[in-house]
Scaffold this active site. Structure first.
Site, PDB file in Angstrom:
ATOM      1  N   GLU A 327     -23.480  -4.470 -65.519  1.00 47.74           N
ATOM      2  CA  GLU A 327     -21.957  -4.145 -63.858  1.00 47.74           C
ATOM      3  C   GLU A 327     -21.578  -3.803 -63.983  1.00 47.74           C
ATOM      4  OE1 GLU A 327     -24.434  -8.409 -61.473  1.00 47.74           O
ATOM      5  OE2 GLU A 327     -22.230  -8.198 -61.583  1.00 47.74           O
ATOM      6  N   CYS A 328     -21.933  -2.635 -63.334  1.00 50.03           N
ATOM      7  CA  CYS A 328     -20.100  -2.051 -62.816  1.00 50.03           C
ATOM      8  C   CYS A 328     -19.822  -1.268 -64.032  1.00 50.03           C
ATOM      9  CB  CYS A 328     -19.550  -2.888 -61.668  1.00 50.03           C
ATOM     10  SG  CYS A 328     -18.361  -1.311 -60.744  1.00 50.03           S
TER      11      CYS A 328
END
Length: 439
Positions: A327-328
């Site tokens: 994520e990210c």
């Protein structure tokens, strides 16, 4: 039994909500009360500070991203295990997106749903009696809410306080107390918000200092007496299923953005979370069946990550046979390269065809509604998910096409933003931070 609550909010960002909330939390805990925090809207950092101040978990409550049943599950769990709930708002009290009534993502939705009175933190720097007009506007704007009173922040002098209080008295608003303008009230920040709780030097001492200021400057008895409302207990909606039953999860100063309700939900479903540290050159444990690289600050540690050979080799071996999701910041590390703020380009894991740059900064911020374009660690193809983006990194490689994209996304108003992220074999990732399953 459901504990009463208060929403600590403000007319705008930068008013000092977090500082005041932490001061109140720690002061009430020093009185022997069991305090549970909550954070309205998407925010990874503040719940960790809440936990440090109270010794108790703090969940996010998000009226846009979370279905009502999930909201009730999280609010009810907090209220069932506390003497008082202090929910901290984000941005301004009424700031949200254009959406169905009570689903705007604004702090006000949460206060209205649970009947929690609002305590407004008013930054009075640069104003005196006029501050009361702003506070009065908040009391009149939304008839669903009860404004219990105000806490004055950044008061310059005793005379300044008297002038502000005169305005509040004229507006019929109770003043619970005031905090002065001093550097000791400021917590250190960086580009995504406050420096994380685990990295803040002398955090315990800072919290004790804030508690002392709250005890000296705020009527805590009156504040506790103003708390009311109730959150349902028991039942509720299940969270997003865990991506595995034994999840290797990166956890250090570079990888730390995991929502507390996600971890709690995974554990409730029987999953075991096994932390490891890429910055300590640790590989994901071999006895795990899935690996999760959260967001965080890899752009500040790109050189160390690139040089962590055991981590790099271990991740590549793990990804040959088991699901890996980033994520990210985790997505950036799964990519081919990461350019840091100084322009140095560091090789990353090369598991996904994406290159990112923190030097070419641009703010990407907002809710995202995603439909998975293929099977991956987040679920089956066609699954609807709700989350958000919050990052400054730019993608310098070609955008993904439908064959290898993670998902197609819309913004909060339903505008099609195209495909996002990547999935390649068992590896997937994107800048999308998962909050909940779609309605």
């Amino acid at each position: 039994m459901s504990a009463p609550g208060l929403l600590i909010a403000a007319p705008r960002s930068g008013s000092g909500k977090t500082t005041v909330t932490l001061a109140l939390m720690r002061a009430l805990r020093r009185r022997g009360m069991r305090v549970r925090g909550a954070k309205c809207g998407p925010d990874y950092i503040d719940p960790a500070f809440h936990r440090a101040a109270t010794g108790e978990p703090s969940f996010n409550l998000d009226s846009f991203a979370m279905a009502p049943a999930l909201l009730d599950t999280l609010a009810g769990a907090s209220a069932a295990e506390a003497d008082i709930v202090l929910a901290e708002g984000s941005m301004g009290l009424f700031d949200g997106v254009r959406a169905a009534e009570n689903r705007s993502g604004a702090n006000a939705d949460i206060a209205a749903r649970y009947g929690w009175p609002v305590v407004l933190v008013i930054d009075v720097s640069g104003a005196a009696q006029s501050a009361a007009a702003v506070a009065l506007g908040c009391t009149l704007y939304d008839p669903r809410l009860t404004i219990a009173g105000v806490i004055l922040n950044k008061v310059a002098s005793p005379r300044h306080r008297r002038l502000v209080e005169a305005g509040m008295e004229r507006a019929g608003l109770k003043v619970f107390g005031a905090l002065s303008r001093e550097a000791g009230l400021v917590l250190p920040e960086r580009h995504l918000g406050l420096v994380q709780a685990g990295e803040t030097a002398d955090l315990a001492a800072r919290l004790e200092h804030l508690a002392g200021l709250a005890e000296a400057g705020i009527d805590l008895d009156a504040l506790v007496a103003a708390a009311s409302g109730t959150a349902p207990t028991g039942g509720g909606r299940p969270l997003v299923p865990p991506p595995g039953q034994r999840i290797a999860i990166a956890q250090d100063e570079a990888f730390s953005f995991v929502y507390p309700h996600m971890e709690a939900g995974w554990r409730e479903a029987g999953a075991v979370l096994v932390p490891f540290s890429p910055l300590a050159d640790e590989a994901p444990p071999e006895d795990c069946d899935c690996c999760w690289l959260p967001g965080g600050y890899p752009e500040l540690h790109a050189g160390r990550i690139a040089a962590a050979s055991r981590f790099v080799d271990g991740m590549r071996a793990f990804a040959r046979t088991r699901p890996v999701h980033g994520e990210c910041g985790g997505y950036m590390v799964l990519g081919e390269s990461l350019e840091d703020a100084d322009g140095a380009v560091h090789p990353m894991l090369d598991l996904l065809p994406v290159a990112t740059s923190y030097r070419r900064r641009k703010l990407h911020l907002g809710y995202r509604v995603a439909r998975l374009a293929g099977d991956c660690a987040l679920g089956r193809s066609g699954t609807d998910l709700v989350g958000h983006e919050f990052h400054y990194a730019s993608v310098t490689s070609d955008p993904p096409d439908e064959r290898i994209a993670l998902a197609r996304i819309n913004d909060a108003e339903g505008v099609d933003l195209g495909f996002t992220g990547h999935r390649l074999g068992p590896v997937s990732g994107s800048f999308f931070h998962l909050i909940a399953a779609g309605d």
